[in-house]
Design a protein around this motif. Sequence first.
Motif, mmCIF file in Angstrom:
data_model
loop_
_atom_site.group_PDB
_atom_site.id
_atom_site.type_symbol
_atom_site.label_atom_id
_atom_site.label_comp_id
_atom_site.label_asym_id
_atom_site.label_seq_id
_atom_site.Cartn_x
_atom_site.Cartn_y
_atom_site.Cartn_z
ATOM 1 N N VAL A 1 0.990 -1.237 -0.086
ATOM 2 C CA VAL A 1 0.043 -0.008 -0.079
ATOM 3 C C VAL A 1 0.945 1.313 0.068
ATOM 4 O O VAL A 1 0.665 2.078 -0.645
ATOM 5 N N TRP B 1 0.416 3.710 -2.809
ATOM 6 C CA TRP B 1 0.384 5.217 -2.554
ATOM 7 C C TRP B 1 1.241 6.042 -3.185
ATOM 8 O O TRP B 1 1.181 7.336 -3.751
ATOM 9 N N ARG C 1 -7.306 8.252 -3.173
ATOM 10 C CA ARG C 1 -8.227 7.852 -2.223
ATOM 11 C C ARG C 1 -8.359 6.332 -1.906
ATOM 12 O O ARG C 1 -8.625 6.070 -0.548
ATOM 13 N N TYR D 1 -5.984 4.213 -1.279
ATOM 14 C CA TYR D 1 -4.875 3.909 -0.300
ATOM 15 C C TYR D 1 -4.921 4.948 0.784
ATOM 16 O O TYR D 1 -3.947 4.659 1.667
ATOM 17 N N THR D 2 -5.797 6.025 1.076
ATOM 18 C CA THR D 2 -5.553 6.788 2.240
ATOM 19 C C THR D 2 -6.679 6.790 2.984
ATOM 20 O O THR D 2 -7.839 6.386 2.714
ATOM 21 N N THR D 3 -6.581 7.046 4.231
ATOM 22 C CA THR D 3 -7.678 7.131 5.504
ATOM 23 C C THR D 3 -8.469 8.371 5.007
ATOM 24 O O THR D 3 -8.059 9.316 4.321
ATOM 25 N N VAL E 1 1.422 3.840 7.848
ATOM 26 C CA VAL E 1 0.202 3.519 7.280
ATOM 27 C C VAL E 1 -0.532 2.572 8.372
ATOM 28 O O VAL E 1 0.192 2.313 9.487
ATOM 29 N N THR F 1 -7.102 -0.261 9.036
ATOM 30 C CA THR F 1 -8.345 0.041 8.958
ATOM 31 C C THR F 1 -9.265 -1.023 8.564
ATOM 32 O O THR F 1 -8.845 -2.430 8.435
ATOM 33 N N GLN G 1 -10.898 -1.200 6.221
ATOM 34 C CA GLN G 1 -10.795 -1.215 4.719
ATOM 35 C C GLN G 1 -9.644 -1.969 4.218
ATOM 36 O O GLN G 1 -9.274 -2.271 3.198
ATOM 37 N N TRP H 1 -5.264 -1.936 4.930
ATOM 38 C CA TRP H 1 -4.209 -0.945 5.214
ATOM 39 C C TRP H 1 -4.366 0.475 4.519
ATOM 40 O O TRP H 1 -4.637 0.462 3.235
ATOM 41 N N ARG H 2 -4.134 1.475 5.098
ATOM 42 C CA ARG H 2 -4.278 2.897 4.446
ATOM 43 C C ARG H 2 -3.287 3.921 5.042
ATOM 44 O O ARG H 2 -2.739 3.792 6.001
ATOM 45 N N SER I 1 -1.781 6.982 6.537
ATOM 46 C CA SER I 1 -2.386 7.976 7.468
ATOM 47 C C SER I 1 -1.358 9.362 7.511
ATOM 48 O O SER I 1 -1.880 10.162 8.186
#
Length: 192
Positions: free
Chosen positions: A98, A102, A123, A125-127, A176, A179, A181, A183-184, A186
């Motif tokens: 991720v 990203w 979006r 890949y991001t919180t 990262v 979450t 959803q 891994w995102r 942060s």
Amino acid sequence: MPIRTHRGRAAVYRRLWGWPLRSPKHLVTAVIVLAAVATAVGLMLPEPPLARNYRYQPDGTEQQAAPAPPSPTPAPPRISVPNTPPAPVPPDPAGLRVVEAWGAKWATHPPGTPAGKWVESLRPYTTDEFITVMTSVDPANVPSTRITGPAVSLSSTANSIAARLPTDAGDIEVDVMRTEQGWRVSGYNKVS
């Protein structure tokens, strides 16, 4: 009919009530004196008597019952917070993927890319919290144009990874987190 003069009882009252309004210093002094008097009076007043607990006898007379023992106030619950940070674990390869995905979207964008389109590419890949921060970034201000190597974990726990990602304009550190959803990203910082 009495003649009103500037002397007399009214004049004295006027001087007493008017003194605090003559200057800010007088007003502050009057407020402090009034607060001190009110505090002193409050300290001198006796405590109100406790409610009497009477018990009626069969013959109709009153007898004061023994006072009930005071109910103990329960202590607030103690919440123990561990002083040790979460135990480090090997980084999850999915989290590092991720970071790389990203980073590729973050760095690789043609000149003149609209900010909205660029943010939408980040979006997935991001919180949600960090995507709102990214909306304030102009992609023209991102100096990197490509990723030059794989992401390297700096630290990792079961739910977060801090990784370093090399780009053609220098390294960035990407955070990262796990979450619902997956891994995102942060947050990120440029490494000096």
